[in-house]
Design an enzyme around this catalytic site. Structure first.
Site, short mmCIF file in Angstrom:
data_model
loop_
_atom_site.label_atom_id
_atom_site.label_comp_id
_atom_site.label_asym_id
_atom_site.label_seq_id
_atom_site.Cartn_x
_atom_site.Cartn_y
_atom_site.Cartn_z
N GLU A 74 0.84 -1.21 0.00
CA GLU A 74 0.00 0.00 0.00
C GLU A 74 0.87 1.25 0.00
O GLU A 74 0.60 2.23 -0.70
CB GLU A 74 -0.92 0.00 1.24
CG GLU A 74 -2.03 -1.03 1.14
CD GLU A 74 -2.72 -1.30 2.48
OE1 GLU A 74 -3.85 -1.75 2.45
OE2 GLU A 74 -2.11 -1.06 3.54
N ASP A 76 3.90 1.46 -1.14
CA ASP A 76 4.52 1.53 -2.46
C ASP A 76 3.61 2.18 -3.49
O ASP A 76 4.07 2.93 -4.36
CB ASP A 76 4.80 0.10 -2.94
CG ASP A 76 6.29 -0.14 -2.93
OD1 ASP A 76 7.00 0.70 -2.35
OD2 ASP A 76 6.71 -1.14 -3.51
N LEU A 123 33.40 10.91 26.90
CA LEU A 123 32.90 10.54 28.23
C LEU A 123 34.00 9.81 29.00
O LEU A 123 34.77 9.05 28.40
CB LEU A 123 31.71 9.59 28.09
CG LEU A 123 30.38 10.15 27.58
CD1 LEU A 123 29.40 9.02 27.35
CD2 LEU A 123 29.81 11.15 28.57
N LYS A 156 24.70 2.76 25.45
CA LYS A 156 25.78 3.44 24.73
C LYS A 156 25.90 2.76 23.37
O LYS A 156 26.43 1.66 23.25
CB LYS A 156 27.09 3.35 25.50
CG LYS A 156 28.20 4.16 24.86
CD LYS A 156 29.41 4.23 25.79
CE LYS A 156 30.49 5.15 25.24
NZ LYS A 156 30.97 4.83 23.92
N ARG A 177 31.45 14.08 14.19
CA ARG A 177 32.09 14.63 15.39
C ARG A 177 33.49 15.15 15.06
O ARG A 177 33.90 16.18 15.59
CB ARG A 177 32.18 13.52 16.42
CG ARG A 177 32.92 13.89 17.67
CD ARG A 177 32.88 12.70 18.64
NE ARG A 177 33.45 13.05 19.92
CZ ARG A 177 34.74 12.96 20.20
NH1 ARG A 177 35.59 12.54 19.30
NH2 ARG A 177 35.18 13.30 21.39
N GLU A 219 23.59 9.07 17.65
CA GLU A 219 24.53 8.07 17.14
C GLU A 219 23.93 7.41 15.91
O GLU A 219 22.81 6.91 15.95
CB GLU A 219 24.74 7.03 18.25
CG GLU A 219 25.99 6.23 18.12
CD GLU A 219 27.22 6.93 18.70
OE1 GLU A 219 27.12 8.12 19.07
OE2 GLU A 219 28.27 6.28 18.76
N LYS A 360 31.41 0.97 30.75
CA LYS A 360 31.79 0.16 29.59
C LYS A 360 31.61 -1.33 29.90
O LYS A 360 31.92 -1.81 30.98
CB LYS A 360 33.27 0.43 29.23
CG LYS A 360 33.51 1.83 28.69
CD LYS A 360 32.91 2.04 27.31
CE LYS A 360 33.74 1.49 26.20
NZ LYS A 360 34.72 2.36 25.62
N CYS A 457 33.47 -42.48 10.42
CA CYS A 457 33.34 -43.86 9.93
C CYS A 457 34.20 -44.13 8.70
O CYS A 457 34.27 -45.26 8.24
CB CYS A 457 31.88 -44.15 9.62
SG CYS A 457 31.26 -43.18 8.23
#
Ligand code: IVH
Length: 719
Positions: A74, A76, A123, A156, A177, A219, A360, A457
């Site tokens: 729909e 689309d 940080l 994080k 950044r 991020e 961490k 075997c």
């Protein structure tokens, strides 16, 4: 929250003129509306605006709320109609049209530089609850404060931080950044990310003023499922693989040609307010996060507001526990002091704020060397490679081997003995090999030879595509389990596991086979207590426990027995269908291919495989033992197919359940008479919410619908 991928056309913009409430959105057909021959430019413009409005609304539902209201087909149809109109009236194309999101910026030779008005900082890190306590103490001491602060606990995200600048609600610049002071202007690339709004407006319909100037940060990341898919595609093309989702997000975002970025499934979570003019007076991080959501930004799920450090620790632990179930990589949790005024007073030490820290998590990757391959033979005859590694410590555990899944993997990775490998360990599962670190090869690497004979075997091996649906090439032993010890050992283990005989772990199953106690799974019911007690490490307690599990397993329903037999092409679902249809093993043994294939949902291939299984004399001999041991081989016939305590009730499932697959949970409910709904409405009776439940849960809460967690769901099934 793994998302399905939308078809190409469906990956459009979410930035158009004013959208409205749900009620304004028209019915959505699956074919584009035909464009009248004699349509005027004015009429076309009206329709274009209407279509952009609808597309933007549905994009928001899909990419931000994760709760689409229309199907991809729909959606689309709307997109194709817009494209068709814009093709006919090119002068009506505007840069904000959703059709433009895929290829706006063109190709640049160098990214322009951006000086961040507010530096993008880093940080400090802590690695334990003690470290967290010390960080908190330092902050408290700095302010001469005696009581805890209020904190937010966020995931994080392991991606790349970006800055998004809006002027009068319009996205004017997106930047990396860089070194925190100067970054790259990557606006065209960021504009290709569907969850980054181009125009801001309040999603709750409020007409509060939009900030005249707003800079947010977040991020950009690549979902793990998309990363794996991308690497698979790159491997198939013989191209270099990305080491992890972070690298692949970085590689995708730094493309000089934004149309390449547009093809990469990137996503974003927004987490920081850098500057704002002309907006509401936000006093806390929590308020800022809620404000982002109101403006249509995507914010990470399950962010917690905590009143004390113990609650913070619990929230962090929760992220550690969930780490392997997420579709985005996290490398820690970020703890921020909630109150902005307090943040200002705390300020910075060097480049790290005193008011936030990153907790961490242990590393999960390491580079080591491939010493060799051991080949294991499974129940179905597949011969699978296991990488033997130079021992390496990952997050405190020594890793000596890694799975390679199948021979295809060896070829896809281009693996050689002595290769330097990037190995990843997620949770308790056996680590896997991510890629070969090509640049660290020394020239001492030698090719891996596939075994020509079965390591168990000695029968010749053969190579053919897997029949499990993946079609991956696999190596097989040409013998059957009755002539190949490893296959039989694995079968015994499989049978025991399905029958709930947990005491029969893999090692024990193999040992019992080697001792001659078990030649096949039928012998399970004839184990001799005295002989077991004579074995090393088999005390009375563990022996009796094992024997009790075996005894209890005799009473399991027929579908469990059928599943445990390990008949090729018979899984949980077909075992259940067979049991429901035939009610006894004897009936099934007597059935021909036609009778089995006539069951709805049962294929001919499976039917053929079942008949062959029961015709096999070796199988018949084992089944004879099973039956003579008093194992239940019949289900009572229930006239109406069993009680239907949930008849007339509608259930909606959301999030991930730990002990049930989604399909399995639905099936269990349906069997009890329940109806399964796909979206939450006032007609929903119950919502079953697993981990990471999203907007469906929120909606259920808003509508006051009964919400069951996994434990409550389990209890419901037992009632
Ligand atoms: S806040 C002044 N929140 O971690 C601190 N950062 O080591 C601003 N990151 O460069 C960052 N998730 O790339 C913040 N929820 C989150 C985050 C987060 C990931 C990254 C970000 C930052 C790095 C700091």
């Amino acid at each position: 929250m793994p998302k399905k991928e939308k078809p190409e056309a469906a990956q459009a913009s979410m930035n158009m003129e004013d959208t409205g409430s749900v009620g304004e959105i028209a019915e959505t057909p699956t074919n584009p509306q035909p464009i009248p021959e004699n349509i005027t430019e004015d009429q076309a413009n009206q329709r274009i605006l209407d279509l952009r409005h609808q597309i933007e609304y549905h994009n928001y539902r899909y990419y931000i709320l994760d709760d689409p209201e229309v199907t991809d087909a729909e959606f689309d149809a709307l997109f194709r109609e817009l494209k068709a109109l814009e093709t006919r009236f090119p002068e009506l194309i505007t840069p904000e049209s959703p059709t433009q999101r895929v290829s706006v910026g063109g190709v640049v030779s160098e990214f322009p530089k951006v000086v961040h008005e507010v530096p993008m900082l880093s940080l400090s890190n802590v690695f334990s609850p003690e470290g967290l306590g010390e960080w908190n103490e330092r902050a408290l001491k700095y302010l001469d404060k005696r009581f805890d602060f209020e904190y937010t606990v966020e995931p994080k995200i392991d991606g790349l931080s970006v800055s998004l600048l809006y002027e009068n609600g319009v996205l004017v610049r997106g930047a990396t950044r860089g070194d925190g002071i100067t970054g790259d202007d990557i606006t065209p690339n960021l504009k290709t990310i569907k969850s980054i709004p181009w125009n801001l407006k309040y999603r709750d319909g409020s007409d509060d003023p939009i900030p005249t100037r707003l800079e947010v940060r977040g991020e950009v990341y690549m979902p793990i499922s998309s990363f794996e898919k991308l690497n698979k595609e790159l491997a198939e093309k013989g191209e270099k693989l990305f080491a992890n989702p972070r690298n692949s997000a970085a590689g995708s975002l730094r493309q000089k040609d934004a149309s390449i970025t547009a093809k990469r499934p990137l996503n974003v979570f927004i987490y920081t307010l850098a500057q704002m003019d002309g907006g509401p007076d936000l006093k806390t991080q929590w308020e800022a996060l809620k404000f982002f959501e109101r403006l249509g930004f995507r914010v990470a799920p399950d962010i917690k507001l905590c009143q004390d450090l113990q609650t913070v620790s619990n929230a962090v632990q929760n992220w550690i526990d969930r780490r392997d179930k997420l579709d985005f990589e996290i490398d820690g949790s970020v703890i921020k002091i909630n109150d902005f005024a307090t943040e200002d007073r705390l300020g910075f030490v060097g480049r790290d704020p005193r008011w936030a820290t990153a907790y961490k998590f242990p590393a999960r990757e390491a580079v080591t060397r491939l010493l060799g391959i051991t080949w294991t033979v499974r129940r179905t005859g597949t011969i699978n490679p296991l990488a033997v590694l130079e021992p390496v410590s990952i997050g405190g555990t020594t890793v000596k081997s890694a799975t390679l899944f199948n021979i295809d993997m060896i070829e896809r990775l281009g693996l050689r003995i002595n290769d330097p490998l990037l190995v990843k360990r997620a949770g308790d599962v056996i680590p896997n090999v991510v890629k070969v670190m090509d640049e660290r090869r020394t020239g001492e690497e030698t090719p891996i030879e596939l075994p020509a004979t079965c390591p168990s075997c000695g029968a010749p091996t053969t190579r053919r595509p897997d029949e499990d649906g993946t079609n991956d090439p696999k190596l097989y032993c040409t013998n059957d389990p009755y002539h190949c010890p490893f296959q039989m050992k694995d079968w015994i283990f499989f049978f025991s596991a399905v029958r709930g005989v947990d005491g029969m772990g893999e090692r024990i199953a193999h040992r019992f086979y080697d001792e001659g106690f078990l030649k096949d799974y039928g012998d399970l019911y004839y184990l001799d207590r005295e002989k077991l007690l004579a074995l090393d490490r088999f005390g009375e307690k563990s022996t009796d426990k094992l024997l009790k599990q075996i005894e209890d397993s005799k009473q399991k329903p027929l579908d469990n027995l059928l599943m445990a037999l390990g008949i090729p092409h018979v899984g949980v679902k077909s075992a259940e269908m067979l049991a429901n249809h035939f009610h006894s093993l004897a009936n099934l043994e007597a059935a021909d291919v036609e009778a089995i294939a006539s069951i709805k949902g049962m294929g001919r291939v499976a039917a053929q495989s079942i008949v062959e299984f029961f015709q096999n004399e070796n199988n018949q001999a084992v089944l004879k033992k099973v039956k003579e041991a008093g194992v239940r081989t019949e289900d009572p016939i229930e006239e109406d197919g069993g009680p239907k305590p949930l008849a007339g009730k509608t259930f909606v499932l959301t999030g991930n359940l730990v002990n049930y697959g989604r399909k399995q949970a639905e099936e269990l409910l349906k069997r009890r008479g329940a109806t399964i709904g796909s979206s939450v409405s006032k007609n929903t009776d119950y919502v079953i919410a697993g981990a990471e439940a999203g907007s469906k849960l929120t909606k259920a809460q808003q509508l006051g619908i009964n919400i069951l967690d996994e434990d409550a769901f389990t209890r419901l099934l037992q009632d």
